[in-house]
Design an enzyme around this catalytic site. Sequence first.
Site, PDB file in Angstrom:
ATOM      1  N   LYS A  45       1.252  -3.408   2.070  1.00 31.01           N
ATOM      2  CA  LYS A  45      -0.091  -3.583   3.318  1.00 31.01           C
ATOM      3  C   LYS A  45      -0.710  -2.058   3.634  1.00 31.01           C
ATOM      4  O   LYS A  45      -1.616  -2.352   4.359  1.00 31.01           O
ATOM      5  CB  LYS A  45       0.990  -3.950   5.108  1.00 31.01           C
ATOM      6  CG  LYS A  45       1.172  -5.339   4.431  1.00 31.01           C
ATOM      7  CD  LYS A  45       1.969  -6.279   5.884  1.00 31.01           C
ATOM      8  CE  LYS A  45       2.947  -7.434   6.001  1.00 31.01           C
ATOM      9  NZ  LYS A  45       3.715  -7.637   6.954  1.00 31.01           N
ATOM     10  N   GLY A  46       0.309  -1.423   3.743  1.00 40.04           N
ATOM     11  CA  GLY A  46      -0.289   0.116   4.525  1.00 40.04           C
ATOM     12  C   GLY A  46      -1.684   0.275   4.264  1.00 40.04           C
ATOM     13  O   GLY A  46      -2.072   1.047   4.525  1.00 40.04           O
ATOM     14  N   GLU A 101      -3.615   3.485  -2.789  1.00 41.86           N
ATOM     15  CA  GLU A 101      -2.072   3.410  -1.638  1.00 41.86           C
ATOM     16  C   GLU A 101      -2.304   4.382  -0.536  1.00 41.86           C
ATOM     17  O   GLU A 101      -3.234   5.104  -0.468  1.00 41.86           O
ATOM     18  CB  GLU A 101      -1.142   4.144  -3.284  1.00 41.86           C
ATOM     19  CG  GLU A 101      -0.196   2.817  -3.723  1.00 41.86           C
ATOM     20  CD  GLU A 101       0.625   2.110  -2.758  1.00 41.86           C
ATOM     21  OE1 GLU A 101       0.920   2.196  -1.154  1.00 41.86           O
ATOM     22  OE2 GLU A 101       1.703   1.942  -3.117  1.00 41.86           O
ATOM     23  N   ASP A 102      -1.328   4.146   0.216  1.00 47.38           N
ATOM     24  CA  ASP A 102      -1.665   4.656   1.779  1.00 47.38           C
ATOM     25  C   ASP A 102      -0.836   6.291   1.397  1.00 47.38           C
ATOM     26  O   ASP A 102      -0.893   7.344   1.694  1.00 47.38           O
ATOM     27  CB  ASP A 102      -0.955   3.533   2.406  1.00 47.38           C
ATOM     28  CG  ASP A 102       0.237   3.728   3.005  1.00 47.38           C
ATOM     29  OD1 ASP A 102       0.771   3.405   0.836  1.00 47.38           O
ATOM     30  OD2 ASP A 102       0.557   2.980   3.793  1.00 47.38           O
ATOM     31  N   ASP A 105       5.648   8.019  -2.109  1.00 41.97           N
ATOM     32  CA  ASP A 105       6.969   9.124  -1.571  1.00 41.97           C
ATOM     33  C   ASP A 105       7.512   9.093  -2.619  1.00 41.97           C
ATOM     34  O   ASP A 105       7.382  10.652  -3.028  1.00 41.97           O
ATOM     35  CB  ASP A 105       7.451   8.707  -1.197  1.00 41.97           C
ATOM     36  CG  ASP A 105       8.757   8.929   0.280  1.00 41.97           C
ATOM     37  OD1 ASP A 105       9.239  10.406   0.077  1.00 41.97           O
ATOM     38  OD2 ASP A 105       8.671   7.900   1.078  1.00 41.97           O
ATOM     39  N   LYS A 133       3.647  12.760  -0.534  1.00 40.88           N
ATOM     40  CA  LYS A 133       4.234  13.641  -0.404  1.00 40.88           C
ATOM     41  C   LYS A 133       5.218  14.282  -1.687  1.00 40.88           C
ATOM     42  O   LYS A 133       6.397  13.544  -1.716  1.00 40.88           O
ATOM     43  CB  LYS A 133       5.949  13.374   0.186  1.00 40.88           C
ATOM     44  CG  LYS A 133       5.779  12.540   1.673  1.00 40.88           C
ATOM     45  CD  LYS A 133       7.307  12.037   2.995  1.00 40.88           C
ATOM     46  CE  LYS A 133       6.450  11.608   3.684  1.00 40.88           C
ATOM     47  NZ  LYS A 133       7.927  10.328   4.809  1.00 40.88           N
ATOM     48  N   PHE A 154       8.350  11.435   9.191  1.00 43.32           N
ATOM     49  CA  PHE A 154       8.341  10.365   9.089  1.00 43.32           C
ATOM     50  C   PHE A 154       6.698  10.239   9.600  1.00 43.32           C
ATOM     51  O   PHE A 154       6.811   9.977  10.764  1.00 43.32           O
ATOM     52  CB  PHE A 154       8.951   9.667   9.561  1.00 43.32           C
ATOM     53  CG  PHE A 154       9.457   8.290   9.495  1.00 43.32           C
ATOM     54  CD1 PHE A 154       8.496   7.301  10.426  1.00 43.32           C
ATOM     55  CD2 PHE A 154      10.209   7.732   8.475  1.00 43.32           C
ATOM     56  CE1 PHE A 154       7.988   5.627  10.069  1.00 43.32           C
ATOM     57  CE2 PHE A 154      10.264   6.276   8.311  1.00 43.32           C
ATOM     58  CZ  PHE A 154       9.119   5.112   9.022  1.00 43.32           C
ATOM     59  N   VAL A 155       6.205   9.625   8.928  1.00 47.28           N
ATOM     60  CA  VAL A 155       4.349   9.725   9.286  1.00 47.28           C
ATOM     61  C   VAL A 155       4.253   8.343  10.079  1.00 47.28           C
ATOM     62  O   VAL A 155       4.777   7.163   9.189  1.00 47.28           O
ATOM     63  CB  VAL A 155       3.355  10.400   8.792  1.00 47.28           C
ATOM     64  CG1 VAL A 155       3.841  11.806   8.476  1.00 47.28           C
ATOM     65  CG2 VAL A 155       3.866   9.679   6.971  1.00 47.28           C
ATOM     66  N   ARG A 167       0.714  -0.115  12.928  1.00 42.73           N
ATOM     67  CA  ARG A 167      -0.525   0.764  11.729  1.00 42.73           C
ATOM     68  C   ARG A 167      -1.895   0.279  12.064  1.00 42.73           C
ATOM     69  O   ARG A 167      -2.209   0.859  11.566  1.00 42.73           O
ATOM     70  CB  ARG A 167      -0.146  -0.662  11.100  1.00 42.73           C
ATOM     71  CG  ARG A 167       0.681  -1.575   9.931  1.00 42.73           C
ATOM     72  CD  ARG A 167       0.830  -2.522   9.416  1.00 42.73           C
ATOM     73  NE  ARG A 167       2.326  -2.836   9.039  1.00 42.73           N
ATOM     74  CZ  ARG A 167       2.332  -2.095   7.272  1.00 42.73           C
ATOM     75  NH1 ARG A 167       2.146  -0.918   6.989  1.00 42.73           N
ATOM     76  NH2 ARG A 167       3.423  -2.979   7.367  1.00 42.73           N
TER      77      ARG A 167
HETATM   78  C1  PRP Z   1       5.066   1.992   1.146  1.00 44.18           C
HETATM   79  C2  PRP Z   1       3.580   2.482   0.338  1.00 44.18           C
HETATM   80  C3  PRP Z   1       4.157   2.737  -0.591  1.00 44.18           C
HETATM   81  C4  PRP Z   1       5.041   3.466  -1.072  1.00 44.18           C
HETATM   82  C5  PRP Z   1       5.906   4.198  -1.233  1.00 44.18           C
HETATM   83  O1  PRP Z   1       5.237   0.668   1.218  1.00 44.18           O
HETATM   84  O2  PRP Z   1       2.730   2.042   0.827  1.00 44.18           O
HETATM   85  O3  PRP Z   1       3.585   1.480  -1.479  1.00 44.18           O
HETATM   86  O4  PRP Z   1       5.614   2.605   0.216  1.00 44.18           O
HETATM   87  O5  PRP Z   1       6.927   4.416  -1.437  1.00 44.18           O
HETATM   88  P1  PRP Z   1       7.846   5.211  -3.049  1.00 44.18           P
HETATM   89  O6  PRP Z   1       6.567   6.015  -3.271  1.00 44.18           O
HETATM   90  O7  PRP Z   1       9.299   5.665  -2.168  1.00 44.18           O
HETATM   91  O8  PRP Z   1       7.902   4.642  -3.645  1.00 44.18           O
HETATM   92  P2  PRP Z   1       6.050  -0.110   1.720  1.00 44.18           P
HETATM   93  O9  PRP Z   1       6.836  -0.432   1.299  1.00 44.18           O
HETATM   94  O10 PRP Z   1       6.101   1.122   3.622  1.00 44.18           O
HETATM   95  O11 PRP Z   1       5.270  -1.347   2.409  1.00 44.18           O
HETATM   96  P3  PRP Z   1       4.006  -1.416   3.558  1.00 44.18           P
HETATM   97  O12 PRP Z   1       2.276  -0.571   2.929  1.00 44.18           O
HETATM   98  O13 PRP Z   1       3.707  -2.518   3.303  1.00 44.18           O
HETATM   99  O14 PRP Z   1       3.841  -1.079   4.830  1.00 44.18           O
END
Ligand code: PRP
Length: 184
Positions: A45-46, A101-102, A105, A133, A154-155, A167
């Site tokens: 969703k991000g 992507e948002d 990580d 990151k 933690f953002v 969000r």
């Molecule tokens: C977040 C973000 C990426 C993923 C990145 O999504 O949107 O999809 O984590 O993390 P990584 O590089 O460690 O794999 P999240 O699973 O938090 O779901 P959301 O976007 O629905 O909040």
Amino acid sequence: MNALLQNVDRVLISQEELQKRVRELGAQISADYHDLNPLLLCVLKGGFLFLADLSRALTIRHGVDFMAISSYGNSTVSSGVVRILKDLDTDISGRHVLIVEDIIDTGNTLAYLLENLRVRQPASLRICALLTKPARRQVPLHIDYVGFEIPDEFVIGYGLDFAEDYRNLPFIGVLKREAYASSP
Ligand code: PRP
């Protein structure tokens, strides 16, 4: 909103900085994809707010589609376990696909997604991430378009959540430790 703001330790990237950078990315992507009718693939969703603003910053013809992938659940630590919750509606064979992507990580989510999408034989496959990151990366990734490199904090905000909250904040903020440390 006040209940959310009181858990914000500080603003990391302001609303103005975000909008400026999104406009710059929009101009760059518009130039790079001129006449290619790319498909912007938003990872839910991000990515929803970034996609909405990036799409409006583009001056070229383009499509949008959405995938929902889960890697975190309600935890703050990447598990490396990725599930497709919603697949694309579009056939991407022969299309120029830009993943939006948002945040990247560990890179586990994108590594999985790239592998999954390459099988569908897009004409090209690139990544646009608002935040990255680098210190957290477990999988080497080339990110074609980066909004901001950020430290390992933690953002939340501008699409990013903690347990589905925050969000809607118009900036990227750092969450107070006590706001998530006591959560199950
Ligand atoms: C977040 C973000 C990426 C993923 C990145 O999504 O949107 O999809 O984590 O993390 P990584 O590089 O460690 O794999 P999240 O699973 O938090 O779901 P959301 O976007 O629905 O909040």
